[in-house]
Every structure is written in C-alpha cells, then in structure tokens.
Design a protein around this motif. Structure first.
Motif, PDB file in Angstrom:
ATOM      1  N   TYR A   1     -30.370 -49.756  25.885  1.00  0.00           N
ATOM      2  CA  TYR A   1     -29.303 -50.730  26.076  1.00  0.00           C
ATOM      3  C   TYR A   1     -28.582 -50.395  27.375  1.00  0.00           C
ATOM      4  O   TYR A   1     -28.241 -49.229  27.618  1.00  0.00           O
ATOM      5  CB  TYR A   1     -28.298 -50.695  24.925  1.00  0.00           C
ATOM      6  N   PRO A   2     -28.319 -51.385  28.221  1.00  0.00           N
ATOM      7  CA  PRO A   2     -27.666 -51.105  29.504  1.00  0.00           C
ATOM      8  C   PRO A   2     -26.300 -50.442  29.372  1.00  0.00           C
ATOM      9  O   PRO A   2     -25.881 -49.682  30.245  1.00  0.00           O
ATOM     10  CB  PRO A   2     -27.543 -52.492  30.150  1.00  0.00           C
ATOM     11  N   ASP A   3     -25.605 -50.698  28.261  1.00  0.00           N
ATOM     12  CA  ASP A   3     -24.243 -50.171  28.122  1.00  0.00           C
ATOM     13  C   ASP A   3     -24.201 -48.806  27.438  1.00  0.00           C
ATOM     14  O   ASP A   3     -23.132 -48.321  27.088  1.00  0.00           O
ATOM     15  CB  ASP A   3     -23.367 -51.161  27.345  1.00  0.00           C
ATOM     16  N   GLN A   4     -25.367 -48.190  27.211  1.00  0.00           N
ATOM     17  CA  GLN A   4     -25.396 -46.909  26.501  1.00  0.00           C
ATOM     18  C   GLN A   4     -25.755 -45.742  27.418  1.00  0.00           C
ATOM     19  O   GLN A   4     -26.259 -44.710  26.965  1.00  0.00           O
ATOM     20  CB  GLN A   4     -26.388 -46.972  25.331  1.00  0.00           C
TER      21      GLN A   4
END
Length: 782
Positions: free
Chosen positions: A519-522
């Motif tokens: 996930y890009p936000d992780q």
C-alpha cells in the motif's frame, strides 16, 4: 620475495546437472553434482582430522536412537497409564506423543563428575504429550529416566524448570498448532472461501476450496501467537499465490477465525480484512465488493522466477566471474583433533564438548582454554522475530523459532559454498516418534585464515626497508557452523574459537522475507520491493546463554564505565579545570536485565574476584559487543507481553539454578499474557557478586527491509556478533607461543635481512576436483 607458496587447483571435471536431490540425501549427493575431490591426489583437502580422547564421557550428549525407541515404547505401554494413541491415528480428543527429546542435565550433578571422581549423572528424556482425552485437555511435559530404560525408570511430570504456575502443563488452546489442529480448522476455512469464490476470483483471479482440492489456486499461512492466555484460540490467515516463493506473493486478503476448543463445530469466522478495512461478516464484505470498494490497485504477480536463488542473466555479466572464486583451504592439514564418539574437540589450546537438541540446535559445554574453564555452557536459547504493520499478518506476528523445533531444521551444508572445501561434516539426528531421523552433514567444522594478522609491528628504521625489525603473527580460528532453515529464513550460527583465547558468536540471516501486500501509504512499515509486495519491518532477536565459570564458579560482572570528569593538573595551570575521561569500576550487585551504555562507554567483564593475574588484576573475560547487538523495539506489545522477556534487553545476569536452565519454553509463544516460562522472574533480587552467574545476551538485527532483499536477504548485511575476550585473564597476550609467525630483522651495517620461520614452512600441495569417488569421511551422529 621472502618465500612463496604453490597451489594447483585443477577444476578438471565438474559434474553438472539441472536436477538437485532432496536435502536429506546429504552432502554426498550434493557433491556428486558439484564435483568431488579425489582424496588420493590431495593433501590439502584431507578430510580426516587427527583423533584425541575426551577426558570424560559427554554427559550432555543427546539420547541415542535406542533410548528414544525404549522411551517411546515405555510411554505407550498400557502399564504407564497414559492411554496413548499413535499420532498417525490420533484426533483432537486423543492423547498422543508430540515429541521426545533430551532433558537438560543439571549442572550440580555434572560438576562433581567432570571436576572430580563422582559417577556420571543419570540421563533423562523429556516428552511432550498432547492430552486431548482429558476433561480439561492440555499439553503436559514429562521426564523419563534414568536411562537406559529399566525397572528403575519412571515417568513423572516435568514441572521444575517452568515458573509460570502450571509447570509443564500448557492449556489446549495454547499448545503447538500441529497438523491435527490445522486439519480441524480446514472445513471452516474451505467453506468460507468457497462462499466468496466469486469475490476472490474478481479481485485476485484465484480461489480456495481446500488445500487438497485441485481447484484451489490460492494457498494461505497464519502467524503466531494464536492465543493470549490459553483461554481462546484464533488464526489470522493471509492468502497468497502458491509456489516456492509464496512468502513474496502475499494478497490483500485475510480471514480471521476463532478455533477455541476441541469441538470444531463451534469454530466460527470473526471477520475479513482487505483494503485496510475490517468486515465482521460475509454480508459486509459482499456489500463493499458490490459497491466497487475493493478493487485491487496493484495486481500481485504469479510469476515467481524473479524470486528464485538462481543465476539471473538479465542483471548483466561481470568480467572474470566465470573463474572459480577464492576458497579457504586447510593447506597444511587439519590442526584440530576430534573424539567423534564423545563429540569433543581440541584446537590450539581450546577444548570443548558439543551437544544437540531438537529445539535449540547446537550447544557447547565445558569450554576451556589452556586447561582452564571459561564457560560451562554456551547455547542458543531462542530466535525471536516481531513484525509491524497495518495488516493482520504483519501487525500480529511474533515468532519463537524453538516452537518450530529449530534443531530439526539444521540442513545439509554445501561443501565449498556453505562451508570451505575440506571441512569436517557431522550429522544430527533426532527422535521422530518411534524412529530416528538423520539430517546429513548439518554441522561443519573448519579452520580458516582470519585474513588479517593476529598481531603485527614494524619498528622504525632507515631505508631501504624502512624498519629495523618486523614481526607478524598469522591469524586463524576454528569455526563450528550450522544453518537452520525455519520456514522462510536461513539462520547461520557460527561459533569461532580464536587462537588468542577469544571466542566469537555470529548470527546471520538469509532467506525469503515474510512480506506484506503493498500500500502506498504504509511506507513506515517497509518499502515496496516488487509489483505488489512490501517488505515488512521486523526485529530479529536471538538469545544466548553464557554460563561463565572463570577460574571456578564464583564470578562477578564487573562494569567499567567511562565518564567525563573535570580535573586540574598543576603542571598545566593555564588550563584551569578541564575535561578528561576516567573509569568508574564496580561489580554488579543484584540480578538484573541491562542495556549497553550509550556510545559503548562501558566495559562488561565476567571476573573471578578472588583470582588475580601476576599484576594483581582480577582474572576475567570481557563481553565485547559486535555488530548489531539489539533487543526488541517494542517492549509492551500484547503479542510479546510476558512470553518474550528474554528479548527485551541487551544483557541479563542471573544466578545459576538447576531450575532455570532455559530462557524460554518451546510452547510459550501462544501465552503472551500468561507465560509458561516468565524470564523476568529469574531476576528476583539475588546477589550476583561472587556467585555462579549466567549471562544471557542478545544478538540480532532491526530488519529495515529493502529491495536488495529480493530474492533473499543477504548475509553480508543481516549480521550480528559478540566476542568474549580475555581481560587480564593472563599475564600477557596469548600469541607469543604461536610458531606461525615471521620475525624479520635488518642488519644496520649491511642492510641484510634475517628471516626467522620458526620451522613452519609454506606447504606445497595439489588440489584436484575429479569425477565422484567413494566418500571416506567419518560421520558423527548427534
């Protein structure tokens, strides 16, 4: 040149094949593929080490296959009253043997034997029995002995080595999650996934109807712990694409189930997790799917060739790489002696016994240098790993690898690659129900050049040589190595005995990452390392036990702290008060867990306060932190609350007790809130000044994952070490008696060199790799 050395390495007939035999074929089969040496033409690679005789029998040795079978038969004898079913025929509500191993021999019983004239202590086995047939089912550990089995042999509960309050008993819900328990959950998992097969097909192009169902195109894994206190049991299941590298092809889909108790009809689904969202019911999941809320942004690859540890021509070609890489060779012949029957080794003043268990792997006892004991015991106690993330598998995972019987995973070592050519290879064996399983060539022993001199000095002088004398001492060490492949990781354990009296312990980690879906936000839990794969941030902490006996068992931990102090000196009045460093030296008073001082501004030394060297200093061995000596980052996680206390400090010092032989319990992982073994209870205020003390120390690494972990983590970076070095143990450095040195002097008038070899000349030998021949090497069974 002062001298020269000639080697002939003719790689004449390397046997090539695309097929590799199973690991249990052993190094012999592997070497048939790689090319095998002809012992008749090589003195450099002579396999046989000189022999010696151990001064006493190895009382720490593993029980032999005959005793394992006898214990198995005794446990299954109706007269024993255990009402056992053979594991192959058992169900959840039966009683059956999980495993049989060797019980740790009490130190108080050993010392009178190895240091005196007492009889050797009795040998005992330990066995874990799953007791599903009880009204309150559990797992109970038993001790069986004395061995060999006779009319004097008894079976009793093994409770005394555990401090959690229930002795050797573990609640059913916290016991090892074996194949029986896994099979009991399979119908619920299969039916649940079949009900949503249209969803998984649309999202991932895969379905799961069951592990044995040929229609299944997905597989799954679940992590630990699976209980908090034994009152419940749960599984956090992550699905992924199957294959050799399935660890690197995770999917963003998790099934959470409750599997408490022995009645599978009561198991139920707790919910689903995907897109970082929790769906308590199938209806909630389906509603989100039909609303178009679960579309996959980054499709996971099914191709796993990128994750194989084979040659990748697409990376390019390195000049001269077609030549065989440099190798360590014992060109002068082996300089260590072995008593294979007693698993006893002598090397350059060192002597020690080796042992093995199915849970801990390799262990060392009665380690002496020049006849004086340094350590009574040196053993790995636990290899723990804790993960972080915002997905159930990563966020909720803590591993204790002894839970998976780490010692049984010591696999065949590849000669010339895992270990140098010409190493001594030993097997390990362990009881597997009523039989014995042998892992061939799972331990290697070899002497290696340190690739730097042990000591050196060039005294000044005029040209042409620039010195008046030069002395240099060749560095060497004996290493005992094993590699445990526990699931995805290959842990390499090295124990290196240096010729100056230092002992080094090294742990390296390679193998596949346990990865997460990207996930890009992780990013705070790891970087993107492939198409839809994120490297999961985690800690590796490997705990060891060092039972020091420095000139006897009355020892202390001396701490020498470097402190900045303000001083004045009358010969520098113009400076007034200025800062300099000095040492504050004191002995640790009470048992405690402690961390290394910031900036390494403290020295920790195990000393004998009642024994001094010629200069009046207490004799001791210093603990020298090496690379990456860490402890767990999270100290208050519910997943490692009280079952992983041994992983939460750099060092710990306790008084030796026969009732505290192990830092952990092999089933402790599923009891984070109510452990069977609570390591923190070892530290109950006893004095450690002038006592028989044990130092527990941690190696490991904070695994900051990276794209270079693909296909596998590299040993060069995932590396941790510690050294135990003489600290005033002797009156001078222990290198003066080494003949492998060069002493060069320059005549000040004639500029002629005199060159002293002390009778040690360079050997000349030939090493030829030929077609396979019969293996003449001896084997030792552990």
């Amino acid at each position: 040149m002062l001298s020269s050395i000639v080697f002939c390495l003719a790689l004449s007939s390397i046997v090539q094949s695309s097929a590799v035999p199973p690991l249990n074929y052993g190094r012999r089969a592997l070497r048939n593929l790689l090319g095998k040496r002809d012992f008749n033409t090589s003195s450099c690679l002579s396999e046989a080490a000189p022999t010696t005789s151990a001064p006493k029998a190895n009382v720490w040795a593993q029980i032999n296959p005959e005793d394992n079978l006898a214990v198995w038969n005794l446990l299954h004898d109706p007269a024993s009253g255990l009402n056992l079913t053979h594991p192959d025929n058992a169900t959840l509500t039966d009683n059956y043997v999980f495993w049989i191993d060797t019980l740790h021999t009490n130190k108080s019983s050993v010392l009178p034997y190895i240091d005196g004239d007492a009889a050797p202590p009795s040998k005992y086995a330990r066995a874990i029995i799953f007791q599903g047939g009880k009204s309150s089912p559990d797992s109970q550990e038993y001790m069986i002995g004395p061995l060999p089995v006779s009319t004097q042999t008894s079976i009793s509960r093994l409770d005394y080595i555990y401090n959690g309050g229930s002795g050797g008993s573990v609640p059913y819900n916290a016991r090892y999650f074996d194949s029986k328990r896994s099979a009991a959950t399979e119908p619920l998992i299969s039916q649940t996934m079949q009900n949503i097969s249209d969803i998984t097909t649309a999202l991932f192009g895969g379905v799961f109807y069951g592990r044995s169902d040929e229609r299944s195109t997905l597989t799954y894994t679940s992590g630990d712990p699976q209980s908090f206190d034994g009152s419940q049991c749960f599984r956090s299941i992550m699905f992924r694409f199957p294959g050799t590298a399935s660890y690197l092809t995770p999917l963003d889909f998790f099934l959470l189930i409750d599997c408490t108790g022995t009645d599978a009809s009561h198991y139920y689904v707790k919910g689903f997790v995907t897109k970082e969202r929790f769906f308590p019911t199938e209806g909630d999941l389906r509603a989100a799917f039909e609303a178009g809320e679960l579309e996959v942004e980054f499709p996971q690859t099914r191709d796993q060739e990128w994750a194989m540890v084979n040659y990748k021509p697409e990376l390019g070609f390195r000049d001269l790489e077609e030549r065989f890489a440099p190798s360590t060779l014992e060109v002068g012949g082996k300089r260590y002696r072995l008593d294979k029957e007693q698993q006893y080794v002598e090397y350059m003043g060192w002597s020690f016994y080796m042992s093995y268990s199915r849970t801990l792997g390799l262990m060392f006892y009665d380690i002496k240098f020049k006849g004086e004991r340094i350590l009574y015991e040196l053993s790995m106690q636990e290899a723990a790993a804790q993960y972080g993330g915002n997905q159930p598998k990563a966020a909720n995972t803590v591993y204790h690898d002894t839970y998976y019987q780490l010692g049984t995973t010591l696999g065949t070592l590849v000669e010339g690659f895992d270990c140098p050519w010409g190493s001594t290879f030993w097997n390990v064996s362990y009881g597997s129900y009523n039989k014995t399983t042998v892992n061939e060539d799972a331990i290697c022993i070899f002497e290696a050049d340190m690739n730097f001199p042990l000591s050196r000095h060039r005294a000044g002088g005029s040209m042409p040589y620039g010195f008046s004398n030069l002395g240099t001492v060749k560095g060497a060490q004996l290493t005992v190595r094993s590699i445990a492949t526990v699931g995805n990781y290959d842990y390499m354990f090295d124990y290196s005995f240096h010729i100056d009296g230092s002992l080094e312990v090294i742990v390296r980690a390679s193998g596949y990452l346990q990865s997460s879906f990207y996930y890009p936000d992780q990013g705070k839990w790891g970087p993107r390392i492939y198409q839809a794969t994120q490297g999961s941030l985690h800690d590796h902490v490997v705990t060891f036990k060092g039972d020091f006996d420095i000139v006897g068992s009355s020892n202390s931990l001396q701490i020498s702290e470097l402190k900045a102090v303000n001083v004045t000196q009358p010969w520098f009045p113009e400076l007034g008060s200025f800062e300099q460093m000095e040492m504050e030296i004191y002995n640790m008073e009470q048992e405690a867990q402690l961390n290394y001082a910031p900036n390494n501004q403290a020295m920790y030394t195990v000393i004998n306060p009642n024994a001094t060297n010629a200069w009046g200093s207490p004799r001791g061995y210093r603990i020298v932190p090496g690379r990456s000596d860490i402890h767990l980052s999270t100290l208050n996680s519910p997943w490692s609350a009280k079952n992983s206390e041994f992983s939460k400090s750099h060092l710990a010092v306790s008084v030796q007790h026969d009732t505290e032989p192990l830092a952990n319990s092999v089933q402790n992982i599923n009891l984070p809130l109510k452990p069977q073994q609570d390591f923190s209870k070892f530290f109950d205020g006893e004095s450690v000044d002038g006592e028989d003390i044990v130092v527990w120390f941690n190696l490991g690494m904070h695994h900051f994952t990276r794209s270079e972990d693909i296909p596998v983590t590299l040993y060069t970076e995932a590396y941790s070490s510690i050294v135990f070095a003489p600290q005033n143990f002797f009156d001078r450095a222990q290198d003066g008696d080494l003949l492998n040195r060069r002493w060069i002097e320059v005549d000040s008038e004639t500029s002629e060199l005199t060159y002293e070899t002390y009778g040690v000349q360079f050997p000349t030998c030939a090493v030829e790799f030929t077609e396979p021949v019969e293996d003449i090497g001896g084997r030792v069974e552990f």
